[in-house]
Design a protein around this motif. Structure first.
Motif, PDB file in Angstrom:
ATOM      1  N   LYS A   1       0.820  -1.104   0.150  1.00  0.00           N
ATOM      2  CA  LYS A   1      -0.123  -0.022  -0.104  1.00  0.00           C
ATOM      3  C   LYS A   1       0.859   1.214   0.082  1.00  0.00           C
ATOM      4  O   LYS A   1       1.725   1.379   0.805  1.00  0.00           O
ATOM      5  N   ASP A   2       0.566   2.109  -0.791  1.00  0.00           N
ATOM      6  CA  ASP A   2       1.210   3.151  -1.044  1.00  0.00           C
ATOM      7  C   ASP A   2       2.731   3.530  -0.934  1.00  0.00           C
ATOM      8  O   ASP A   2       3.618   3.892   0.010  1.00  0.00           O
ATOM      9  N   THR A   3       3.349   2.693  -1.874  1.00  0.00           N
ATOM     10  CA  THR A   3       4.583   2.234  -2.055  1.00  0.00           C
ATOM     11  C   THR A   3       5.420   1.586  -0.928  1.00  0.00           C
ATOM     12  O   THR A   3       6.658   1.766  -0.844  1.00  0.00           O
ATOM     13  N   ILE A   4       4.826   0.815  -0.144  1.00  0.00           N
ATOM     14  CA  ILE A   4       5.235   0.196   1.038  1.00  0.00           C
ATOM     15  C   ILE A   4       4.688  -1.378   1.249  1.00  0.00           C
ATOM     16  O   ILE A   4       3.704  -1.520   1.008  1.00  0.00           O
TER      17      ILE A   4
ATOM     18  N   LYS B   1       9.142  -3.247   6.959  1.00  0.00           N
ATOM     19  CA  LYS B   1       8.418  -2.551   5.702  1.00  0.00           C
ATOM     20  C   LYS B   1       9.587  -2.088   4.906  1.00  0.00           C
ATOM     21  O   LYS B   1      10.489  -1.794   5.146  1.00  0.00           O
ATOM     22  N   LEU B   2       9.095  -2.680   3.592  1.00  0.00           N
ATOM     23  CA  LEU B   2      10.033  -2.495   2.520  1.00  0.00           C
ATOM     24  C   LEU B   2       9.487  -1.486   1.426  1.00  0.00           C
ATOM     25  O   LEU B   2       8.253  -1.473   1.096  1.00  0.00           O
ATOM     26  N   GLU B   3      10.158  -0.458   1.458  1.00  0.00           N
ATOM     27  CA  GLU B   3       9.755   0.701   0.478  1.00  0.00           C
ATOM     28  C   GLU B   3      10.054   0.377  -0.932  1.00  0.00           C
ATOM     29  O   GLU B   3      11.312  -0.257  -1.167  1.00  0.00           O
ATOM     30  N   TYR B   4       9.504   0.935  -1.766  1.00  0.00           N
ATOM     31  CA  TYR B   4       9.626   0.886  -3.105  1.00  0.00           C
ATOM     32  C   TYR B   4       9.162   2.071  -4.132  1.00  0.00           C
ATOM     33  O   TYR B   4       8.335   2.703  -3.401  1.00  0.00           O
TER      34      TYR B   4
END
Length: 191
Positions: A66-69, A104-107
């Motif tokens: 969700k929302d780049t995470i 949490k993995l950001e992208y």
């Protein structure tokens, strides 16, 4: 005789009619639904393949995007802990005390319209763990990396990616020798 000729003519006409009706089906082509960046968002169930050297482990995990995470409510840390604590009984005890670890993995994402997919470029953060062993708490820091892009595939609406635990530091000292731990998600589907 006349009845037989009429019957034959009707059968021939029917076969010709069916032949034309079936050939019209050949013109229909599959048109994929174009993906959007927001299509990545959702809850997933995935097959996770964890490998370290020649040891492999597979299990089903769940995560949310969700929302780049991408959020893992229960990130798989078994191999990390067993690398730090070599005694299997002590490692299992430590894992029981640690419980579930959230990560949490950001992208960042961009659409690849020609292949109908969303490319994900990951920005992994370090994972900090406090591991209790023999009455002492060891502070472990795991440096995670993503060597390749991930993909949300529009054809089957699945998400695919991989991570590596490149380096582990325990109480400020880097573990050596160390074999990289790889986390591969070859396929995951939305719930």
């Amino acid at each position: 005789m006349k009845k037989l000729t009429v019957l034959k003519s009707l059968v021939v006409a029917m076969i010709v009619f069916l032949g034309f009706s079936l050939t019209s089906c050949n013109d229909e082509r599959y048109e994929p639904i174009p993906v959007k960046l927001s299509d990545v968002d959702g809850s997933y169930k995935a097959r996770l393949v964890t490998s370290q050297g020649n040891k492999f482990n597979e299990k089903i995990i769940e995560f949310q995007a969700k929302d780049t995470i991408i959020t893992f409510k229960d990130f798989p840390v078994r191999e990390i802990v067993k690398t730090i604590i070599t005694d299997p009984v002590k490692a299992d005890t430590a894992l029981a005390h640690i419980g579930k670890v959230e990560y949490k993995l950001e992208y960042t994402s961009k659409i690849n319209a020609s292949q109908n997919l969303v490319e994900l470029t990951f920005e992994p953060k370090t994972l900090a763990l406090q591991i209790p062993v023999d009455g002492v708490t060891k502070n472990a820091v795991v440096k995670l990396a993503a060597k390749q892009k991930g993909f949300f595939v529009g054809y089957d609406w699945s998400l695919r990616f991989g991570l590596e635990a490149e380096k582990i530091t325990v109480d400020g000292v880097e573990l050596t020798p160390y074999q990289t731990i790889k986390y591969d998600v070859p396929i995951s589907v939305k719930n």
